[in-house]
Design a protein around this motif. Structure first.
Motif, mmCIF file in Angstrom:
data_model
loop_
_atom_site.group_PDB
_atom_site.id
_atom_site.type_symbol
_atom_site.label_atom_id
_atom_site.label_comp_id
_atom_site.label_asym_id
_atom_site.label_seq_id
_atom_site.Cartn_x
_atom_site.Cartn_y
_atom_site.Cartn_z
ATOM 1 N N LEU A 133 4.921 0.828 -66.789
ATOM 2 C CA LEU A 133 5.957 1.632 -66.500
ATOM 3 C C LEU A 133 7.319 1.359 -66.810
ATOM 4 O O LEU A 133 8.281 2.398 -66.811
ATOM 5 C CB LEU A 133 5.705 1.426 -64.791
ATOM 6 C CG LEU A 133 4.277 2.175 -64.010
ATOM 7 C CD1 LEU A 133 4.305 1.769 -62.550
ATOM 8 C CD2 LEU A 133 4.595 3.527 -64.501
ATOM 9 N N ILE A 134 7.613 0.161 -67.164
ATOM 10 C CA ILE A 134 8.962 -0.411 -67.462
ATOM 11 C C ILE A 134 9.363 0.438 -68.926
ATOM 12 O O ILE A 134 10.404 0.942 -69.032
ATOM 13 C CB ILE A 134 9.190 -1.820 -67.501
ATOM 14 C CG1 ILE A 134 8.599 -2.529 -66.195
ATOM 15 C CG2 ILE A 134 10.750 -2.210 -67.796
ATOM 16 C CD1 ILE A 134 9.392 -2.225 -65.121
ATOM 17 N N VAL B 296 7.773 3.057 -70.209
ATOM 18 C CA VAL B 296 7.740 4.568 -70.100
ATOM 19 C C VAL B 296 9.029 5.127 -69.304
ATOM 20 O O VAL B 296 9.685 6.121 -69.985
ATOM 21 C CB VAL B 296 6.318 4.748 -69.454
ATOM 22 C CG1 VAL B 296 6.488 6.098 -68.922
ATOM 23 C CG2 VAL B 296 5.319 4.569 -70.248
ATOM 24 N N ASN B 297 9.337 4.252 -68.247
ATOM 25 C CA ASN B 297 10.645 4.905 -67.572
ATOM 26 C C ASN B 297 11.761 4.705 -68.345
ATOM 27 O O ASN B 297 12.601 5.509 -68.286
ATOM 28 C CB ASN B 297 10.612 4.317 -66.002
ATOM 29 C CG ASN B 297 9.753 5.136 -65.551
ATOM 30 O OD1 ASN B 297 9.806 6.344 -64.946
ATOM 31 N ND2 ASN B 297 8.418 4.455 -65.218
ATOM 32 N N ALA B 298 11.958 3.588 -69.062
ATOM 33 C CA ALA B 298 13.113 3.201 -69.712
ATOM 34 C C ALA B 298 13.366 4.396 -70.989
ATOM 35 O O ALA B 298 14.327 4.793 -71.340
ATOM 36 C CB ALA B 298 13.221 1.794 -70.382
ATOM 37 N N LYS C 188 11.907 7.334 -71.106
ATOM 38 C CA LYS C 188 12.236 8.639 -70.609
ATOM 39 C C LYS C 188 13.801 8.704 -70.349
ATOM 40 O O LYS C 188 14.377 9.775 -70.574
ATOM 41 C CB LYS C 188 11.459 9.036 -69.354
ATOM 42 C CG LYS C 188 10.011 9.169 -69.681
ATOM 43 C CD LYS C 188 9.054 9.740 -68.540
ATOM 44 C CE LYS C 188 8.944 8.950 -67.076
ATOM 45 N NZ LYS C 188 8.248 9.788 -66.033
ATOM 46 N N THR D 65 7.686 14.002 -67.267
ATOM 47 C CA THR D 65 6.399 13.627 -66.149
ATOM 48 C C THR D 65 5.532 12.504 -66.969
ATOM 49 O O THR D 65 4.627 12.173 -66.258
ATOM 50 C CB THR D 65 5.399 14.762 -66.060
ATOM 51 O OG1 THR D 65 4.977 15.243 -67.016
ATOM 52 C CG2 THR D 65 6.358 15.841 -65.112
ATOM 53 N N MET D 66 5.732 12.026 -68.197
ATOM 54 C CA MET D 66 5.047 11.153 -68.693
ATOM 55 C C MET D 66 4.729 9.841 -67.928
ATOM 56 O O MET D 66 5.863 9.426 -67.147
ATOM 57 C CB MET D 66 5.560 10.666 -70.010
ATOM 58 C CG MET D 66 4.655 9.821 -70.965
ATOM 59 S SD MET D 66 5.407 9.111 -72.420
ATOM 60 C CE MET D 66 5.533 10.794 -73.376
ATOM 61 N N ASN D 67 3.429 9.135 -67.830
ATOM 62 C CA ASN D 67 3.453 8.167 -66.866
ATOM 63 C C ASN D 67 2.717 6.871 -67.570
ATOM 64 O O ASN D 67 2.053 7.198 -68.750
ATOM 65 C CB ASN D 67 2.465 8.627 -65.659
ATOM 66 C CG ASN D 67 2.553 7.541 -64.379
ATOM 67 O OD1 ASN D 67 3.583 6.500 -64.485
ATOM 68 N ND2 ASN D 67 2.031 7.850 -63.505
ATOM 69 N N GLY D 68 2.720 5.678 -67.133
ATOM 70 C CA GLY D 68 1.937 4.649 -67.634
ATOM 71 C C GLY D 68 0.503 4.913 -67.515
ATOM 72 O O GLY D 68 0.019 5.234 -66.468
#
Ligand SMILES: [Zn+2]
Lengths: 236, 340
Positions: free
Chosen positions: B93-94, B96-98, B100, B326-329
């Motif tokens: 998640l870290i 992926v969100n960074a 994005k 909307t991509m997620n881990g």
């Protein structure tokens, strides 16, 4: 001055854009939506609604916890990455302080609560001064009993704010009686606009890269390890 | 303006926080890895919550360093590629969100990469991939044989039914009282050993390309237990050598059989265990004798890194694959062929 605010530190999510002290758009939801899925699309949608692009942002405010470790990390990661790559200041605000800011015009103590499972809560105690929440009892991880004892030592009415108050309402009212006041529903969700309101009066982070959530608890593995070290030192 | 493609890769699926810039899918411009080994060593393995906390501390630093080392501004990039899965969910998640947030702020496309596709494409940084190709992926979380007919085409022909090879290494290392991470320790002991204990090989069904390492791990535990009952001490080097011989033989024999059956033009090894010297030597010798080209990337590209994610992301970018915000881990993401 255009602010983006983001709170994903607990089950609710809130995103807002404030321009020159005026709230332009805000999305706040208590539905259990995966924050990792929703946070970036919400930011994109709100900027579009406000007719703005990322480069128009002047500052970013983020809820730094305490609460869900993963939730706080998602918000903090997004906020610090945006602030760093856009070259804009970042202000981290306590989740609890922002909740307290929802209820600033209460004449007494304000106790924001976030459930931390097994009879525990993340809580702090604030009072209003010059239109800002000022800490009376430090944010922390408390058992509900501990918290109530601390509150019994204070005087006057106490407003409980946060949707998780409902889970602990019975015990709170039992112990504190008429001193306990429960916030109405419209104040109980974290609002990114409240977050920005507090952030606008706060100093930005000096070391953006080092900015991390305020977990208010060390990781379980770390706690166990420290306990083991203590034992070894006792033996040694 | 040039037609060169610059991809920023980001990887946070386990305990390395990494960022890298790769040019045209083949040339590493920068490659930054912040390892947590020293911190995780205390716990004898990777603790997910600790890993996630470290990733938040490191993520913007490693991206900044990767861009600085590449002497590139975000606007000069063509896309951001990030490990979408599999891995530890909180850790994924870290990254992926960074990724994005970075891609959104800089108006760049984002591409979600499968971690194992990344390990395979680490080879594209060393020499052109030639198809059909056989990839042997061996790491702490994976033991797989994959046939590729072309870019983005992955056919899984065998995988572990229990422990991954690297997992077996770590567990046996713990039995022998070796420090974490155990794999390199066993490799070293085995290389220096003057003898070896015979342990069984798990071949499974005759035509199976699957693997199983839990029986081997139990044999090592039983062996140690039996010696202890007789009041005898274990010779760790002999156990390490015997254990490694069993793992290496099974991996080598199955890889060779698959390479012949599928008539591949190239065999590549990937993943952290591909850094194992005993395994590398065995694979190199075997495929050389058979006249089948065999490649394994240098050790720094076998262990987790972001250059491999950027390399796979480059191939996906050229194929027109794009993700979105909307991509997620995806901790259990399957290795499937990417859709053009
Ligand atoms: Zn890996």
């Amino acid at each position: 001055m255009i602010w983006l605010g983001l709170d994903t530190a607990n089950t609710p999510i809130s995103v807002a854009i404030v321009k020159d002290g005026e709230l332009l758009v805000e999305e706040t939801s208590a539905m259990p939506i995966n924050h990792s899925l929703r946070a970036m699309p919400a930011i994109e949608e709100l900027l579009t609604k406000a007719g703005l692009t990322p480069s128009n942002l002047d500052a970013i405010a983020v809820s730094e916890g305490p609460g869900s470790y993963t939730g706080a990390r998602i918000g903090v990661t997004i906020a610090k990455t945006l602030a760093w790559t856009l070259g804009k200041p970042l202000v981290g605000v306590s989740t609890l302080k922002a909740l307290a800011a929802n209820a600033l015009f209460f004449n007494g103590l304000i106790c924001p609560i976030v459930d931390a499972r097994r009879g525990n809560v993340y809580a702090g105690v604030y009072r209003q001064e010059d239109g800002q929440p000022i800490g009376v009892i430090e944010d922390g991880h408390y058992s509900l009993e501990e918290l109530v004892v601390l509150l019994e030592q204070q005087s006057g009415p106490i407003l409980f704010v946060g949707k998780d108050t409902a889970m602990h309402e019975q015990k709170i009212v039992e112990q504190l009686g008429e001193r306990a006041v429960l916030a109405p529903l419209q104040l109980n969700l974290p609002r990114a606009s409240s977050l920005i309101y507090v952030a606008a009066q706060s100093e930005p982070e000096t070391d953006l890269h080092a900015f991390v959530p305020e977990y208010r608890r060390i990781a379980e593995a770390e706690a166990n390890w420290l306990k083991e070290q203590g034992k070894e030192n006792d033996r040694g | 303006m040039t037609n060169d493609i610059y991809i920023l890769g980001i990887e946070t699926s386990c305990d390395e926080t990494a960022a890298s810039v790769v040019k045209n899918g083949t040339e590493i411009i920068s490659n930054v890895v912040a390892s947590q080994i020293i911190s995780q060593k205390r716990f004898g393995g990777v603790v997910p919550e600790i890993a996630s906390r470290h990733h938040v501390e490191q993520i913007t630093l490693v991206i900044e360093e990767a861009l600085a080392n590449a002497e590139l501004k975000p606007a000069e990039l063509d896309a951001v590629a990030v490990t979408e899965g599999p891995g530890l969910v909180g850790a994924l998640l870290i990254g992926v969100n960074a990724a994005k947030a970075f891609a959104f702020a800089n108006n760049l496309p984002i591409i979600g990469v499968h971690h194992i596709a990344g390990h395979i494409y680490a080879n594209a940084l060393m020499q052109p991939m030639e198809f059909p190709l056989l990839a042997l992926i061996v790491s702490g979380g994976h033991t797989e044989l994959v046939i590729m007919e072309g870019h983005g085409s992955f056919k899984l022909i065998g995988e572990t039914r229990d422990d991954a090879a690297g997992e077996a290494y770590d567990k046996v290392a713990r039995v022998l009282g070796l420090p974490y991470p155990g794999g390199p320790q066993i490799d070293k002991l085995a290389a220096e050993s003057d003898g070896q204990i015979e342990f069984p090989r798990a071949w499974l069904e005759q035509d199976s390309y699957d693997f199983s390492f839990s029986g081997l791990k139990s044999s090592v535990i039983n062996y140690k237990h039996n010696l202890a009952q007789r009041g005898e001490a274990v010779n760790p080097a002999h156990v390490a050598a015997g254990f490694q011989a069993s793992v290496v033989e099974v991996l080598t024999v199955k890889a060779l059989k698959a390479a012949k059956e599928f008539g591949v033009k190239q065999v590549i090894a990937a993943g952290g265990v591909a850094a194992n010297k005993g395994l590398r030597a065995s694979l190199e010798e075997t495929f050389q004798n058979e006249g089948i080209p065999f490649y394994v990337p240098p050790i720094a590209l076998c262990t987790d890194n972001a250059a491999m994610i950027a390399a796979a992301g480059s191939a996906m970018f050229i194929d027109g694959i794009r993700g979105n915000l909307t991509m997620n881990g995806k901790p259990g993401m399957p290795l499937s062929s990417w859709n053009k």
